[in-house]
Design a protein around this motif. Sequence first.
Motif, PDB file in Angstrom:
ATOM      1  N   VAL A 212       0.754  -1.218  -0.012  1.00 32.04           N
ATOM      2  CA  VAL A 212       0.143   0.190   0.029  1.00 32.04           C
ATOM      3  C   VAL A 212       0.816   1.112  -0.103  1.00 32.04           C
ATOM      4  O   VAL A 212       0.783   2.299  -0.660  1.00 32.04           O
ATOM      5  CB  VAL A 212      -0.900   0.099   1.289  1.00 32.04           C
ATOM      6  N   ILE A 241     -10.385  -4.419  -2.892  1.00 33.73           N
ATOM      7  CA  ILE A 241      -9.952  -3.151  -2.319  1.00 33.73           C
ATOM      8  C   ILE A 241     -10.163  -3.145  -0.852  1.00 33.73           C
ATOM      9  O   ILE A 241      -9.396  -2.402  -0.038  1.00 33.73           O
ATOM     10  CB  ILE A 241     -10.488  -1.947  -3.203  1.00 33.73           C
ATOM     11  N   ALA A 242     -11.654  -3.654  -0.380  1.00 30.42           N
ATOM     12  CA  ALA A 242     -11.901  -3.445   0.757  1.00 30.42           C
ATOM     13  C   ALA A 242     -11.099  -4.402   1.736  1.00 30.42           C
ATOM     14  O   ALA A 242     -10.894  -3.909   2.877  1.00 30.42           O
ATOM     15  CB  ALA A 242     -13.365  -3.835   0.764  1.00 30.42           C
ATOM     16  N   MET A 244      -8.106  -5.178   1.093  1.00 31.89           N
ATOM     17  CA  MET A 244      -6.551  -4.516   1.165  1.00 31.89           C
ATOM     18  C   MET A 244      -6.838  -3.404   2.109  1.00 31.89           C
ATOM     19  O   MET A 244      -5.714  -3.267   3.007  1.00 31.89           O
ATOM     20  CB  MET A 244      -6.167  -3.933  -0.092  1.00 31.89           C
ATOM     21  N   ASN A 245      -7.694  -2.804   2.328  1.00 32.78           N
ATOM     22  CA  ASN A 245      -7.736  -1.642   3.316  1.00 32.78           C
ATOM     23  C   ASN A 245      -8.073  -2.102   4.591  1.00 32.78           C
ATOM     24  O   ASN A 245      -7.495  -1.510   5.769  1.00 32.78           O
ATOM     25  CB  ASN A 245      -8.949  -0.716   3.080  1.00 32.78           C
ATOM     26  N   LYS A 246      -8.714  -3.423   4.672  1.00 30.81           N
ATOM     27  CA  LYS A 246      -8.931  -4.128   6.149  1.00 30.81           C
ATOM     28  C   LYS A 246      -7.545  -4.445   6.586  1.00 30.81           C
ATOM     29  O   LYS A 246      -7.011  -4.367   7.560  1.00 30.81           O
ATOM     30  CB  LYS A 246      -9.860  -5.113   6.195  1.00 30.81           C
ATOM     31  N   TYR A 248      -4.537  -3.308   5.595  1.00 35.33           N
ATOM     32  CA  TYR A 248      -3.617  -2.338   6.162  1.00 35.33           C
ATOM     33  C   TYR A 248      -3.704  -1.870   7.390  1.00 35.33           C
ATOM     34  O   TYR A 248      -3.187  -1.723   8.316  1.00 35.33           O
ATOM     35  CB  TYR A 248      -3.828  -1.254   4.990  1.00 35.33           C
ATOM     36  N   ARG A 249      -5.362  -1.830   7.609  1.00 36.37           N
ATOM     37  CA  ARG A 249      -5.596  -1.362   9.146  1.00 36.37           C
ATOM     38  C   ARG A 249      -5.219  -2.319   9.820  1.00 36.37           C
ATOM     39  O   ARG A 249      -4.348  -1.933  11.202  1.00 36.37           O
ATOM     40  CB  ARG A 249      -7.084  -1.078   9.377  1.00 36.37           C
TER      41      ARG A 249
ATOM     42  N   VAL B  34      -4.664   5.438   1.950  1.00 36.32           N
ATOM     43  CA  VAL B  34      -5.867   4.668   2.421  1.00 36.32           C
ATOM     44  C   VAL B  34      -6.159   5.026   4.107  1.00 36.32           C
ATOM     45  O   VAL B  34      -7.238   5.052   4.302  1.00 36.32           O
ATOM     46  CB  VAL B  34      -4.894   3.097   2.497  1.00 36.32           C
ATOM     47  N   TYR B  38      -9.497   6.361   5.729  1.00 36.09           N
ATOM     48  CA  TYR B  38     -10.164   6.083   7.056  1.00 36.09           C
ATOM     49  C   TYR B  38     -10.542   7.019   7.737  1.00 36.09           C
ATOM     50  O   TYR B  38     -11.803   7.113   8.238  1.00 36.09           O
ATOM     51  CB  TYR B  38      -9.199   5.011   7.900  1.00 36.09           C
ATOM     52  N   GLN B 215     -16.294   0.602   1.934  1.00 32.20           N
ATOM     53  CA  GLN B 215     -15.179   0.288   1.025  1.00 32.20           C
ATOM     54  C   GLN B 215     -14.001   0.828   1.623  1.00 32.20           C
ATOM     55  O   GLN B 215     -12.958   0.156   1.830  1.00 32.20           O
ATOM     56  CB  GLN B 215     -15.324   0.689  -0.197  1.00 32.20           C
ATOM     57  N   GLY B 218     -12.878  -1.044   4.827  1.00 33.31           N
ATOM     58  CA  GLY B 218     -12.413  -2.246   4.547  1.00 33.31           C
ATOM     59  C   GLY B 218     -13.805  -3.154   5.142  1.00 33.31           C
ATOM     60  O   GLY B 218     -13.418  -4.358   5.634  1.00 33.31           O
ATOM     61  N   SER B 220     -16.692  -5.041   3.982  1.00 29.46           N
ATOM     62  CA  SER B 220     -17.147  -5.621   2.788  1.00 29.46           C
ATOM     63  C   SER B 220     -17.529  -7.021   2.886  1.00 29.46           C
ATOM     64  O   SER B 220     -16.936  -7.853   3.479  1.00 29.46           O
ATOM     65  CB  SER B 220     -16.411  -5.217   1.485  1.00 29.46           C
TER      66      SER B 220
END
Lengths: 262, 257
Positions: A212, A241-242, A244-246, A248-249, B34, B38, B215, B218, B220
């Motif tokens: 990322v 993408i969701a 990946m965002n998760k 990353y968090r 990203v 958030y 989205q 994250g 989903s």
Amino acid sequence: MTASHGEHLTNLTLSVWRQKGPDAAGAFESYRIDSISDEASFLEMLDVLNEKLIDEGRDAVTFEHDCREGICGSCSLMIDGQAHGPQRGTATCQLHMRKFKSGANIVIEPWRATSFPIIKDLMVDRSAFDRIIESGGYITSQTGGAPDANLVPVPKPVADAAMDSAACIGCGACVAACPNGAANLFTAAKVAHLNLLPQGQAERYARAESMVETMDEYFGSCTNHGECEAACPKEISIDVIALMNKDYRKAKFANRKEIARS
Amino acid sequence: MAQTTNTTRGPVTGTAHRAKKRKPFLLDLYSTAVGKKYVMAITGVLLIGFVITHMIGNLKMYLGKEDFNHYAEFLRELLVPILPRTVFLWILRGGLLGAVVLHVHAAYGLTLLNRGARSVKYQSPRDYQVATFASRTMRWTGIIVFLFVFWHLADLTWGTVNALGTTAADGVFVRGDAYGNVVRSFERPPVALLYIVANIALGTHLFHGVWSLFQSIGWSSPRFNKWRRWLATAIATIVVVGNVSFPIAVLAGIVGQ
Ligand code: HEM
Ligand code: SF4
Ligand code: FES
């Protein structure tokens, strides 16, 4: 040999972006295709144009291509304002002239993104994608003999989901189609492919973080338009993408010592 | 047109987990796109919570002057035995201000990033497939809402523009008479129109924002993904219908002095 079954399209006008090199100014140039079989692929149509140009002693149009069967990701054309042209789930090489009509004016432009500089005409340098892959798009495998097949159990739904992400051919259409020039679909497909599988767990969070952040150095930011998904020749869903965002968090918040992952 | 990819990065090393010098935790998170998303999503949720509560509270207008002004007073007395009068309201205001500042700061930073990511635009028209009017106008609807909030505060909180354009007989801004102030303001058709336009912009912003924030954080799952569009449409509709009804009710004489 059987004769061609196809119809012929006539009187096509192509507006093609011509640019001598990365630093040169470019412009559209018009070419005529008097007649072409509707069975020709889009790239074959450009081959015909190039033969004509070469015959006339003119400079052929540079465009990138390799496998011509939709698996390598080299072909990259913005056709009539759509990445890979008007057919969903298809790379340019798999697009056929039957999708067009006689007399059409077809506009062909290269991908436009700051990190995809134009090499010549329609060909761009996508090596920024390699930088993203280098930073985490791999697994560290053990040395030793090849492990038995099916040694590591992978649930079928997980295998399917990972396979859907692994279908990414790195063509860059997602970046090209994105109004923000973001590479989230590509990066997320690569992250999801490995992060879903057991083999990818060891580096899961380091991978998400690193990929990322490398993506950030080159590309724009996702605003969830969904244009990437619509353009992707492999129809990869923005659901990745969701994911990946998760991850990353989690990479940022989780205590990596406790989850015993790098 | 001159752009070449950054060649300062070294060759492939096989140990690409870069030992990057990191900022303190939250700043580190905020420094990436990203991470900023958030922040936008979380501040967005807080602001949506405010917008909906604000709209529901204002429905008291339909119960009449007493009820409405009593509600305005209630806000000042929130948590009163625990905290002195208006203190909690100020805490809420501080939180909202912080959320708006962060939301706009992140939006600004990401907009610059996106501009830079395509320094040479497409030279032929794009044929967008799925991007909506709402998703493509987030920055504009955001700016409209942002500017509108200043007018709104000047009109009904500080009162500076509340009597602008009215005749002396209409009276002036009266602190504590929220009901009268609202009626006085909306009796001016251009002002009523401004409220209507701004709220449609807000609804458009939320139509994409509420769908999009799942989205960004994250969140989903095939179990609820199909409800996301539905939820976004519902929230946008409720906010617009509720808020737009107030100026219309005043103009139509349903709510009056
Ligand atoms: C009442 C005020 C507001 C509310 C409730 C609100 C809500 C939201 C929400 C929920 C999102 C989606 C976040 C995401 O996709 O993760 C969003 C995105 C966005 N908002 Fe707002 N917003 C408000 C005001 C503003 C203002 C004042 C601006 C700008 C001046 C703004 C600009 C944006 C932009 C540009 C995005 C898209 C960001 C992106 O996707 O990268 N918003 N907003
Ligand atoms: S995600 Fe799809 S559009 Fe993007 S690079 Fe991979 S195959 Fe191409
Ligand atoms: S040429 Fe290989 S995917 Fe099109």
